[in-house]
Write an enzyme that holds these catalytic residues in place. Structure first.
Site, mmCIF file in Angstrom:
data_model
loop_
_atom_site.group_PDB
_atom_site.id
_atom_site.type_symbol
_atom_site.label_atom_id
_atom_site.label_comp_id
_atom_site.label_asym_id
_atom_site.label_seq_id
_atom_site.Cartn_x
_atom_site.Cartn_y
_atom_site.Cartn_z
ATOM 1 N N LYS A 1 2.545 0.216 9.025
ATOM 2 C CA LYS A 1 1.591 0.728 8.037
ATOM 3 C C LYS A 1 1.012 -0.464 7.293
ATOM 4 O O LYS A 1 1.658 -1.058 6.430
ATOM 5 C CB LYS A 1 2.299 1.678 7.064
ATOM 6 C CG LYS A 1 1.343 2.319 6.051
ATOM 7 C CD LYS A 1 2.060 3.403 5.262
ATOM 8 C CE LYS A 1 1.130 4.172 4.350
ATOM 9 N NZ LYS A 1 0.446 3.361 3.354
ATOM 10 N N CYS B 1 7.948 -34.014 -20.266
ATOM 11 C CA CYS B 1 8.716 -33.552 -19.110
ATOM 12 C C CYS B 1 10.104 -33.093 -19.559
ATOM 13 O O CYS B 1 10.807 -33.848 -20.230
ATOM 14 C CB CYS B 1 8.843 -34.697 -18.098
ATOM 15 S SG CYS B 1 9.972 -34.338 -16.755
ATOM 16 N N GLU C 1 -7.627 0.294 9.444
ATOM 17 C CA GLU C 1 -7.379 -0.383 8.177
ATOM 18 C C GLU C 1 -8.046 -1.753 8.187
ATOM 19 O O GLU C 1 -7.844 -2.531 9.115
ATOM 20 C CB GLU C 1 -5.853 -0.531 8.014
ATOM 21 C CG GLU C 1 -5.395 -0.810 6.619
ATOM 22 C CD GLU C 1 -5.186 0.474 5.785
ATOM 23 O OE1 GLU C 1 -5.596 1.572 6.236
ATOM 24 O OE2 GLU C 1 -4.621 0.342 4.685
ATOM 25 N N TYR D 1 3.696 4.127 -9.178
ATOM 26 C CA TYR D 1 2.739 5.187 -8.855
ATOM 27 C C TYR D 1 3.422 6.262 -8.006
ATOM 28 O O TYR D 1 3.351 7.451 -8.300
ATOM 29 C CB TYR D 1 1.546 4.577 -8.121
ATOM 30 C CG TYR D 1 0.516 5.590 -7.688
ATOM 31 C CD1 TYR D 1 -0.487 6.006 -8.563
ATOM 32 C CD2 TYR D 1 0.550 6.140 -6.401
ATOM 33 C CE1 TYR D 1 -1.431 6.943 -8.168
ATOM 34 C CE2 TYR D 1 -0.389 7.079 -5.998
ATOM 35 C CZ TYR D 1 -1.381 7.477 -6.885
ATOM 36 O OH TYR D 1 -2.305 8.401 -6.494
ATOM 37 N N ASP E 1 2.657 -0.121 -7.065
ATOM 38 C CA ASP E 1 2.667 1.067 -6.207
ATOM 39 C C ASP E 1 3.939 1.900 -6.349
ATOM 40 O O ASP E 1 3.897 3.113 -6.337
ATOM 41 C CB ASP E 1 2.519 0.652 -4.731
ATOM 42 C CG ASP E 1 1.090 0.239 -4.432
ATOM 43 O OD1 ASP E 1 0.239 0.359 -5.343
ATOM 44 O OD2 ASP E 1 0.828 -0.197 -3.302
ATOM 45 N N VAL E 2 5.080 1.198 -6.471
ATOM 46 C CA VAL E 2 6.335 1.961 -6.599
ATOM 47 C C VAL E 2 6.318 2.880 -7.783
ATOM 48 O O VAL E 2 6.827 3.999 -7.723
ATOM 49 C CB VAL E 2 7.586 1.074 -6.809
ATOM 50 C CG1 VAL E 2 8.380 0.977 -5.568
ATOM 51 C CG2 VAL E 2 7.275 -0.218 -7.478
ATOM 52 N N SER F 1 -4.652 11.561 3.920
ATOM 53 C CA SER F 1 -3.613 10.621 3.501
ATOM 54 C C SER F 1 -2.338 10.965 4.269
ATOM 55 O O SER F 1 -2.369 11.823 5.161
ATOM 56 C CB SER F 1 -3.423 10.769 2.007
ATOM 57 O OG SER F 1 -2.494 9.840 1.574
ATOM 58 N N CYS G 1 4.222 -34.903 -14.448
ATOM 59 C CA CYS G 1 5.089 -35.756 -15.246
ATOM 60 C C CYS G 1 4.729 -37.186 -14.890
ATOM 61 O O CYS G 1 4.626 -37.533 -13.717
ATOM 62 C CB CYS G 1 6.549 -35.482 -14.896
ATOM 63 S SG CYS G 1 7.625 -36.819 -15.414
ATOM 64 N N LYS H 1 8.332 4.397 4.003
ATOM 65 C CA LYS H 1 8.010 3.210 3.199
ATOM 66 C C LYS H 1 9.144 2.182 3.198
ATOM 67 O O LYS H 1 10.327 2.521 3.206
ATOM 68 C CB LYS H 1 7.711 3.625 1.751
ATOM 69 C CG LYS H 1 6.510 4.556 1.611
ATOM 70 C CD LYS H 1 5.200 3.875 1.867
ATOM 71 C CE LYS H 1 4.474 3.364 0.689
ATOM 72 N NZ LYS H 1 3.825 4.084 -0.296
HETATM 73 S S1 IVH Z 1 -2.779 7.337 9.828
HETATM 74 C C1 IVH Z 1 -4.102 11.475 9.251
HETATM 75 N N1 IVH Z 1 -1.785 5.009 10.517
HETATM 76 O O1 IVH Z 1 -2.055 4.487 4.994
HETATM 77 C C2 IVH Z 1 -3.473 10.155 9.267
HETATM 78 N N2 IVH Z 1 -2.580 5.276 8.314
HETATM 79 O O2 IVH Z 1 -0.961 6.385 3.077
HETATM 80 C C3 IVH Z 1 -4.188 9.187 8.446
HETATM 81 N N3 IVH Z 1 -2.446 3.241 6.963
HETATM 82 O O3 IVH Z 1 -5.029 6.209 4.385
HETATM 83 C C4 IVH Z 1 -3.643 7.838 8.393
HETATM 84 N N4 IVH Z 1 -1.596 1.948 8.516
HETATM 85 O O4 IVH Z 1 -5.093 3.678 4.790
HETATM 86 C C5 IVH Z 1 -2.331 5.737 9.535
HETATM 87 N N5 IVH Z 1 -0.922 2.998 11.286
HETATM 88 C C6 IVH Z 1 -1.479 3.729 10.311
HETATM 89 C C7 IVH Z 1 -1.742 3.177 9.055
HETATM 90 C C8 IVH Z 1 -2.288 3.996 8.054
HETATM 91 C C9 IVH Z 1 -2.018 2.023 7.271
HETATM 92 C C10 IVH Z 1 -2.950 3.640 5.633
HETATM 93 C C11 IVH Z 1 -4.261 4.371 5.671
HETATM 94 C C12 IVH Z 1 -3.979 5.714 5.109
HETATM 95 C C13 IVH Z 1 -2.791 5.422 4.248
HETATM 96 C C14 IVH Z 1 -1.975 6.666 3.988
#
Ligand code: IVH
Length: 823
Positions: free
Chosen positions: A117, A410, A175, A38, A35-36, A84, A428, A316
């Protein structure tokens, strides 16, 4: 020199890489790059687009959310798009976010809902009239996939809302994730059975939700957290986000208890640090925290940019996955002999910690991932779990790499590394002789149910082994009181200078100067200083007036008490794989003699009821290792340890301890006892059996295919020597074994006894052992067949049951009197 690409070329290149990663992540549920990396690509693209607005296109990934639906599921158009979030990676970016809202709304102190998150998969759940009717993935933000059937298998998701007052139509967003424990359990099982291993919990959640068969979702335990809402019709929600979360909780949705309302950027940053500090201890993976303006009217005023709201941002944490290269693959021998391959990595920071080693779990896992030295790999570190290599970045593999193979020996002791059929773990075979296994072996040897050397805890063993004073179990019997006093001082001291001060008190002036100087030269920061200090000579008189000697005296007494033991305890204490207490007991009862057991051709162990091929082979391996035999020699030598209950092997067993039986127990198809006896009678010696051709086997009465099977068995490595040994040893062993019959039947022979409650004068184990020595069977539950129950204090349901069944009940005094009379 490569040419620097023009901004337009770089933008194209970035878009291509991002699109490829998006496809892998959203449609194939697997990450090709961490992810980083990305995030880095997206940020570089965003920056280029800001600098060169002419390069912005409508389909740039910076304006898109997620992936396209895969076509495997029905499509769902979201009534309200699923957005997102923009990301913040620093305190400044968080302050900028707050400032932007402040400047636009001008409302003074801003309140935010701050939430973890979660790292899973975004889901929208639709409720009509309070009933769950439709569940969809995010997809590209406007169209997702209908995964209702799979979501019905997620226990956390309410199928019917609780309470009352819900809107006619309510969309809840949240989620779906896999808790760490469920992820670890799933992978542990997969590794054992050779199934598909999940790279991380996110892939586990996403992969499982997007299976066509809902049973798969049911097998992988998934969880859910609600974090917001979508379409709402025919009803009202509270006018703050935090109020909405509370309302969702009341309707039956799981909402993170870590969510909190905080004020201003200071509040946000304090929240970030607090959650960051708890990150490793949480039950699930989080990749950051999310800040949302709490007040809904404010949210509406702020509006949206291309794919994300302006009123929310994700802050993040350092990534739990990073890419790096494998510099070597080495084997680590664990305390039980398990050989775990470990990747030595180019050091990389993962979730705030520098990682330079990562586990590869076992040989199967390496084969599955095809990890090779030189590969670029993704490493993951989450919680307090050991960092692991989760995948290879295939298109970065350099030329000339070769697949990895488990070494044959070993790296610590040189014994063979072996794996049992159907097992994932290689071990071993060095047992007691392998230094890597020594500490564990010694701790097991001394444990209560083995030799019962009370007071010899792990930290003492550790230091004694590190100092080279105890190299094997036999060395325990050579420990002196002076050594133990020294050990105690060494362990109680914080560092070398404190130890030197303590030694000064306890050592006589003459002769101690050199020791003190040597101790003071040790580096206190070196973890090994204690071992080094302990290895200094201690041949002086201790000034015992000033030292607590009780521990050492007790330990010496416990060691002495263990010198006279039973065959069963000693066999269990040796720590032979698969030989637990009950197997040790069976071996002791049937063979009666350690000399017979330690030199027995291994197939004959199967003569004992309940001992199968696996245990027999494991016994064979153990006694084949010269080091193990040496350790036993040392134990028995000069009467260090004496077995008090040696007796002749049972008559039934004795009959079958011969060459013919080795062939029978080898399980060669068609070889019965009768045929084996005829064969041995015809060919007369083991050597002749080995030299014989298949024709001679047929002449001796074996059917064609049995003869062929025998020839093949004899050709297999190790079987020839086994037969020769069997012939030579068995006579000798039986001649030397004690001749007296098994112990006379005890007074309690045939009686079943149950122990319950707390005994004060002896432990339950001791009572059990003494009752069994008199022939009783000690059982765990009371029935009509129970002969009597021994009830200590605070006896509960078993006592009641005995009374209701009319079974005799003894108290502890009666038991002690009985034992005194009959032992
Ligand atoms: S709010 C309009 N709250 O993070 C706001 N998203 O990078 C929409 N996610 O698509 C998302 N925990 O899959 C929100 N407490 C949280 C979250 C959260 C994880 C995910 C979710 C979102 C992605 C965005």
């Amino acid at each position: 020199m490569p040419m620097t690409p023009s901004p337009a070329e770089r933008v194209d290149d970035l878009r291509r890489q991002i699109a490829q990663a998006n496809r892998a992540y959203h449609e194939l549920d697997e990450a090709q790059i961490p992810d980083v990396e990305y995030d880095r690509l997206v940020r570089e693209l965003e920056a280029l687009e800001r600098e060169h607005p002419e390069l912005v296109t409508a389909d740039s990934p910076t304006t898109q959310v997620g992936g396209r639906p895969s076509g495997r599921f029905a499509e769902v158009r979201h009534a309200l798009p699923m957005l997102s979030l923009s990301n913040a990676f620093s305190d400044e970016e968080v302050a900028d976010f707050v400032r932007r809202i402040d400047e636009r709304l001008k409302r003074g102190t801003l309140r935010f809902s701050a939430e973890p998150k979660l790292d899973g998969l975004a889901i929208s759940l639709r409720y009509e009239g309070g009933r769950f009717v439709l569940g969809a993935t995010r997809g590209d933000g406007s169209t997702g996939e209908d995964v209702t059937a799979n979501l019905r298998e997620v226990n956390d998701i309410p199928k019917q809302l609780l309470g009352s007052g819900w809107p006619d139509v309510l969309e809840v967003r949240g989620e779906v994730y896999m808790a760490r424990a469920d992820f670890e359990a799933f992978n542990a099982k997969a590794r054992l059975h050779g199934g598909k291993v999940l790279a991380n919990p996110r892939n586990g959640a996403a992969g499982s939700l997007r299976q066509l068969d809902p049973k798969i979702s049911a097998q992988r335990r998934l969880s859910f957290f609600a974090y917001g809402t979508g379409d709402v019709q025919g009803g009202e929600l509270p006018d703050t986000h935090s109020g909405t979360l509370a309302q969702l909780r009341a309707w039956g949705f799981p909402v993170s208890s870590l969510s909190q309302v905080v004020e201003g950027s200071d509040g946000l940053l304090a929240y970030y640090r607090s959650i960051g500090g708890q990150r490793d201890d949480l039950a699930f993976d989080i990749d950051g925290v999310v800040y949302k303006l709490d007040d809904r009217a404010g949210q509406q005023a702020m509006g949206f940019v291309a794919r994300a709201p302006r009123w929310a941002i994700a802050h993040k944490f350092p990534a739990q996955e990073q890419s790096t290269t494998v510099e070597a693959i080495e084997i680590q021998i664990g305390r039980t002999g398990a050989a775990t391959p470990v990747a030595r990595l180019a050091p990389v920071a993962v979730a705030g910690v520098i990682v330079s080693n990562a586990t590869l779990h076992n040989a199967d896992q390496i084969a599955r991932l095809d990890v090779r030295v030189g590969d670029s790999v993704i490493v993951r570190r989450a919680g307090d779990v050991i960092p692991e290599v989760v995948s290879v970045i295939a298109d970065r593999r350099p030329a000339g790499t070769t697949p990895w193979q488990m070494p044959a020996h070993c790296p610590v002791c040189g014994s063979e590394i072996l794996r049992e059929e159907g097992e994932a773990v290689w071990r071993c075979s060095g047992g007691l002789t392998c230094p890597a296994q020594r500490k564990e072996a010694i701790a097991h040897f001394a444990s209560r149910r083995a030799m019962d050397i009370d007071g010899l805890g792990d930290k003492y063993i550790e230091t004694l082994v590190d100092a080279g004073i105890v190299r094997g179990v036999a060395d325990l019997y050579r420990l002196t009181r002076d050594q133990l006093l020294h050990l105690k001082l060494v362990l109680d001291a914080e560092g070398p200078s404190e130890l030197a001060a303590a030694l000064k008190l306890h050592l006589p002036a003459e002769g101690s100067g050199a020791v003190l100087n040597a101790v003071l030269r040790l580096d206190g920061h070196d973890a090994g200083w204690r071992a080094q200090a302990l290895s200094q000579p201690t041949a002086f008189e201790w000034n015992t007036k000033k030292i607590a000697t009780k521990w050492a005296d007790n330990l010496i007494a416990a060691i002495d008490a263990s010198r006279t033991t039973t065959l069963e305890r000693l066999l269990f204490a040796l720590g032979i794989e698969h030989v637990g207490e009950s197997t040790a007991k069976a071996l002791a009862v049937w063979f009666g003699d350690l000399e017979l057991i330690r030199y027995l051709p291994w197939p004959l162990f199967k003569r004992v009821p309940d001992i199968g091929g696996e245990v027999a082979r494991s016994l064979g391996h153990f006694f084949e290792q010269a080091g193990n035999q040496q350790a036993i020699d040392q134990l028995l030598q000069a009467g260090q340890v004496r077995i008090r209950d040696a007796h002749a092997p049972s008559a039934k067993l004795r009959e079958g301890l011969d060459l013919a039986q080795v062939l029978v127990e080898a399980e060669i198809p068609g070889i019965t006892r009768l045929r084996a006896e005829k064969l041995v009678a015809a060919l007369t010696t083991a050597q002749a059996v080995l030299d014989a051709e298949h024709g001679q086997f047929v002449n001796a009465g074996l059917p064609e295919d049995t003869a062929r099977g025998l020839a093949a068995w004899l050709d297999t490595d190790g079987h020839g020597p086994l037969l020769l040994l069997a012939e030579q040893k068995l006579h000798e062993l039986l001649a030397k074994a004690p001749q007296q019959a098994e112990q006379a039947a005890g007074v309690l022979e045939g009686q079943t006894v149950v122990l319950t409650g707390t005994l004060s004068a002896l432990t339950r184990d001791a009572a059990k052992e003494r009752l069994e020595a008199l022939g009783a069977k000690v059982a765990g539950s009371v029935s009509k067949k129970t002969s009597f129950v021994v009830a200590g204090t605070e006896a509960g349901s078993k006592l009641e049951k005995a009374q209701s069944l009319g079974v005799a009940v003894w108290d502890e005094d009666q038991l002690l009197a009985f034992l005194a009379e009959h032992e």
